[in-house]
Design a protein around this motif. Structure first.
Motif, mmCIF file in Angstrom:
data_model
loop_
_atom_site.group_PDB
_atom_site.id
_atom_site.type_symbol
_atom_site.label_atom_id
_atom_site.label_comp_id
_atom_site.label_asym_id
_atom_site.label_seq_id
_atom_site.Cartn_x
_atom_site.Cartn_y
_atom_site.Cartn_z
ATOM 1 N N THR B 66 0.319 7.231 -4.068
ATOM 2 C CA THR B 66 1.071 6.086 -4.737
ATOM 3 C C THR B 66 -0.035 5.551 -5.655
ATOM 4 O OG1 THR B 66 1.925 5.645 -2.530
ATOM 5 C CG2 THR B 66 2.247 3.977 -4.648
ATOM 6 N N PRO B 67 0.218 5.881 -7.096
ATOM 7 C CA PRO B 67 -0.838 5.498 -8.172
ATOM 8 C C PRO B 67 -0.472 4.071 -8.282
ATOM 9 C CG PRO B 67 0.942 6.583 -9.092
ATOM 10 C CD PRO B 67 1.250 6.938 -7.425
ATOM 11 N N GLY B 68 -1.574 3.303 -8.540
ATOM 12 C CA GLY B 68 -1.273 1.642 -8.805
ATOM 13 C C GLY B 68 -1.862 1.186 -7.747
ATOM 14 N N VAL B 83 -24.457 -4.113 -0.887
ATOM 15 C CA VAL B 83 -25.040 -2.912 -1.476
ATOM 16 C C VAL B 83 -23.948 -2.375 -2.644
ATOM 17 C CG1 VAL B 83 -25.849 -0.645 -0.841
ATOM 18 C CG2 VAL B 83 -26.252 -2.562 0.659
ATOM 19 N N LEU B 84 -22.673 -2.675 -2.065
ATOM 20 C CA LEU B 84 -21.722 -1.899 -2.891
ATOM 21 C C LEU B 84 -20.733 -2.716 -2.924
ATOM 22 C CD1 LEU B 84 -20.872 0.960 -4.378
ATOM 23 C CD2 LEU B 84 -19.954 1.522 -2.091
ATOM 24 N N SER B 85 -19.706 -3.131 -4.003
ATOM 25 C CA SER B 85 -18.787 -3.828 -3.783
ATOM 26 C C SER B 85 -17.811 -3.309 -5.171
ATOM 27 C CB SER B 85 -18.892 -5.472 -4.302
ATOM 28 O OG SER B 85 -17.796 -6.203 -4.066
ATOM 29 N N ARG B 86 -16.872 -2.358 -4.846
ATOM 30 C CA ARG B 86 -16.296 -1.936 -6.040
ATOM 31 C C ARG B 86 -14.874 -1.530 -5.525
ATOM 32 N NH1 ARG B 86 -18.318 3.539 -8.697
ATOM 33 N NH2 ARG B 86 -15.845 3.023 -9.391
ATOM 34 N N GLN B 87 -14.046 -1.563 -6.656
ATOM 35 C CA GLN B 87 -12.532 -1.481 -6.580
ATOM 36 C C GLN B 87 -12.342 0.071 -6.757
ATOM 37 O OE1 GLN B 87 -10.475 -4.015 -6.207
ATOM 38 N NE2 GLN B 87 -8.291 -3.564 -7.232
ATOM 39 N N TYR B 88 -11.577 0.734 -6.051
ATOM 40 C CA TYR B 88 -11.334 2.104 -6.392
ATOM 41 C C TYR B 88 -9.907 2.174 -6.243
ATOM 42 C CZ TYR B 88 -16.029 3.303 -4.884
ATOM 43 O OH TYR B 88 -17.498 3.124 -4.860
ATOM 44 N N GLY B 89 -9.268 3.433 -6.789
ATOM 45 C CA GLY B 89 -7.818 3.669 -6.932
ATOM 46 C C GLY B 89 -7.267 3.726 -5.421
ATOM 47 N N SER B 90 -5.904 4.645 -5.415
ATOM 48 C CA SER B 90 -5.370 4.860 -3.955
ATOM 49 C C SER B 90 -6.136 5.698 -3.428
ATOM 50 C CB SER B 90 -3.907 5.199 -4.320
ATOM 51 O OG SER B 90 -3.822 6.445 -4.882
ATOM 52 N N GLU B 91 -6.945 6.725 -4.240
ATOM 53 C CA GLU B 91 -7.774 7.785 -3.460
ATOM 54 C C GLU B 91 -9.203 7.446 -4.152
ATOM 55 O OE1 GLU B 91 -4.864 11.077 -3.562
ATOM 56 O OE2 GLU B 91 -6.672 11.905 -3.782
ATOM 57 N N GLY B 92 -10.144 7.271 -3.142
ATOM 58 C CA GLY B 92 -11.570 7.416 -3.690
ATOM 59 C C GLY B 92 -12.646 7.856 -2.799
ATOM 60 N N ARG B 93 -13.654 7.868 -3.403
ATOM 61 C CA ARG B 93 -14.989 8.340 -2.518
ATOM 62 C C ARG B 93 -15.951 7.356 -2.997
ATOM 63 N NH1 ARG B 93 -16.930 13.851 -1.877
ATOM 64 N NH2 ARG B 93 -18.946 13.954 -2.245
ATOM 65 N N PHE B 94 -16.681 6.929 -1.886
ATOM 66 C CA PHE B 94 -17.658 5.828 -2.295
ATOM 67 C C PHE B 94 -18.856 6.623 -1.525
ATOM 68 C CE2 PHE B 94 -17.584 4.094 2.046
ATOM 69 C CZ PHE B 94 -16.440 4.082 2.502
ATOM 70 N N THR B 95 -20.047 6.102 -2.270
ATOM 71 C CA THR B 95 -21.428 6.740 -1.774
ATOM 72 C C THR B 95 -22.349 5.546 -1.754
ATOM 73 O OG1 THR B 95 -20.911 9.015 -2.842
ATOM 74 C CG2 THR B 95 -23.039 8.434 -2.039
#
Lengths: 225, 232
Positions: B66-68, B83-95
């Motif tokens: 589901t995009p969006g 340390v990290l505060s981010r918005q990602y899409g419906s699929e994501g990878r955070f490091t």
């Protein structure tokens, strides 16, 4: 799966070497299929996790309660047909190995519904299958491993055991620390509470005795308790 | 090279497809926040992959993608600093890489408004978190550094041993460090136990004294009361 069919069409236009590299990356992405997570389970709550597994796969579920209440949790595992293959209540830690007989989505849940006010921190480790070889083309291997290579494999497995032990000790330490802090808190509250009760009871006793002698006036004198 | 880019896209898609077929997943509600705790030594890398699927009331199943949809990922270090505060899409990878040893908290929540439109409001999240040595992709390392199989195995063993050492240092530092009281867990653990011991000791003595004094006070008070009443 229509999507993957379209992708394969794109692949055919590349060279054979590219396809091999794609396969390599594909297999490299297939890790030992293990997830270990630590999460907080609020009181009177249940949290479930699901995973789709093939038939004949071996999996192991290890879980441990780290903080909270009496350090126990309910856990159950269901197979895709809804049959309960594992169910334990108020367990502190356990390990459940199983070989799947049915292909489908397996569910395991942790329940804290029996607790009214203590939320728990739970650690679980869900390992699926065996570890894949370090390089993807090894499944086509025709010769046996050399002595060096088999020594490396042995050391690798031993180190895996060491890492697992470390995790286990770290969790135990966290649990013991949590218990010690609970104990400390309880001792404080109990001491203060008991001192208050002591004062209330002793003053109350004296008041009560005095009230016996003030209201009634025993004519013979010498009313004893 | 157009062909190379296409192939790379295909490879990425295949990797994601392969990974997603094996992931652990759970369901979360619309504004629900799910947090996971990772207790790690310092200078350790953590990679998290997630994929979300939205429940479709009409087809009574989860849509494949589901995009969006957006997921907000927030990571806090042991001192509570973000340390990290981010918005990602419906699929994501955070490091992220830890700079302080201890309990890091990884929180995920969906902030998509689209879920409000679907009465189902259920979101399926596939999650995979890899820590330390498990973040290494060995075939990639072999290709990049041009290592033979034996060299690659040795490299893997070295990485594992390094992780073990880091964890042991973390445990030991927790036991010995005195400079920052309350900062390292083991030190606090020891202090807690000692404080409990001391408290039990002092409270026992204090309560015995209070008990004796109360008893004496009671007797004297009653004696004077009875004398006043001319009963004694």
């Amino acid at each position: 799966r229509g999507g993957s069919g379209g992708m394969r069409c794109g692949m055919r236009s590349g060279s054979g070497g590219m396809r091999a590299l794609a396969l390599a990356l594909l297999l490299g992405a297939l890790r030992a299929g293990g997830t270990e997570l630590t999460f907080e389970l609020p009181d009177s709550d249940k949290q479930c996790f699901h995973q789709e597994l093939e038939r004949g796969t071996k999996f192991t579920l290890d879980y441990q309660v780290i903080t909270g209440g009496h350090y126990d949790v309910d856990c159950f595992v269901e197979d895709p047909n809804g049959r309960t293959i594992y169910k334990e209540t108020k367990k502190q830690y356990d390990s459940f190995p199983h070989r799947t007989e049915v292909q489908g989505v397996y569910t395991f849940c942790f329940s804290n519904e029996f607790s009214t006010f203590s939320h728990k921190t739970i650690y679980f480790d869900f390992q699926v299958g065996d570890e894949p070889p370090i390089l993807p083309d090894m499944s086509n291997r025709v010769t046996a491993l050399t002595q060096m290579e088999s020594a490396c494999v042995t050391i690798h497995e031993a180190l895996n055991t060491v890492i697992d032990s470390q995790t286990h000790y770290r969790l135990r330490e966290a649990q013991d620390r949590s218990r010690a802090e609970d104990l400390n808190g309880r001792v404080s509250y109990w001491s203060v509470g008991e001192t208050l009760i002591l004062f209330v009871v002793s003053i109350g006793q004296v008041m009560l005795l005095k009230s016996f002698f003030t209201e009634k006036r025993p004519g013979s004198g010498g009313a004893s308790t | 090279m157009a062909g190379g880019r296409e192939v790379r896209a295909v490879l990425v898609a295949l990797v994601l497809l392969a990974w997603s077929a094996h992931g652990l997943y759970f369901h979360i509600g619309e504004t629900e926040k799910r947090c996971f705790i990772e207790e790690i030594p310092d200078e350790t890398m953590v990679i998290g992959n997630y994929r979300t699927q939205l429940w479709d009331k009409q087809s009574e199943s989860f849509l494949p993608s589901t995009p969006g949809l957006g997921m907000h990922v927030e990571v806090k270090d042991p001192d509570g600093k973000v340390v990290l505060s981010r918005q990602y899409g419906s699929e994501g990878r955070f490091t992220f890489t830890s700079h302080t040893p201890g309990e890091h908290q990884i929180c995920l929540h969906s902030n998509s408004t689209r879920m409000a439109l679907f009465a189902g409001g259920k979101l399926r999240v596939h999650l995979d978190i890899q820590v330390g040595e498990h973040t290494n992709n060995y075939p990639e390392i072999a290709a990049k550094d041009k290592l033979t199989e034996l060299q690659l195995r040795a490299r893997q063993l070295l990485d594992q041993v390094e992780q073990i050492q880091k964890e042991q240092n973390y445990q030991r530092v927790r036991r010995r460090r005195r400079k920052a009281p309350g900062r390292y867990r083991e030190e606090r653990f020891r202090m807690t136990s000692e404080s409990t011991n001391q408290r039990v000791l002092w409270w026992s003595i204090a309560q015995t004294i209070i008990l004796i004094l109360t008893g004496i006070w009671q007797m004297r008070h009653l004696k004077s009361f009875f004398e006043a009443k001319k009963l004694v």
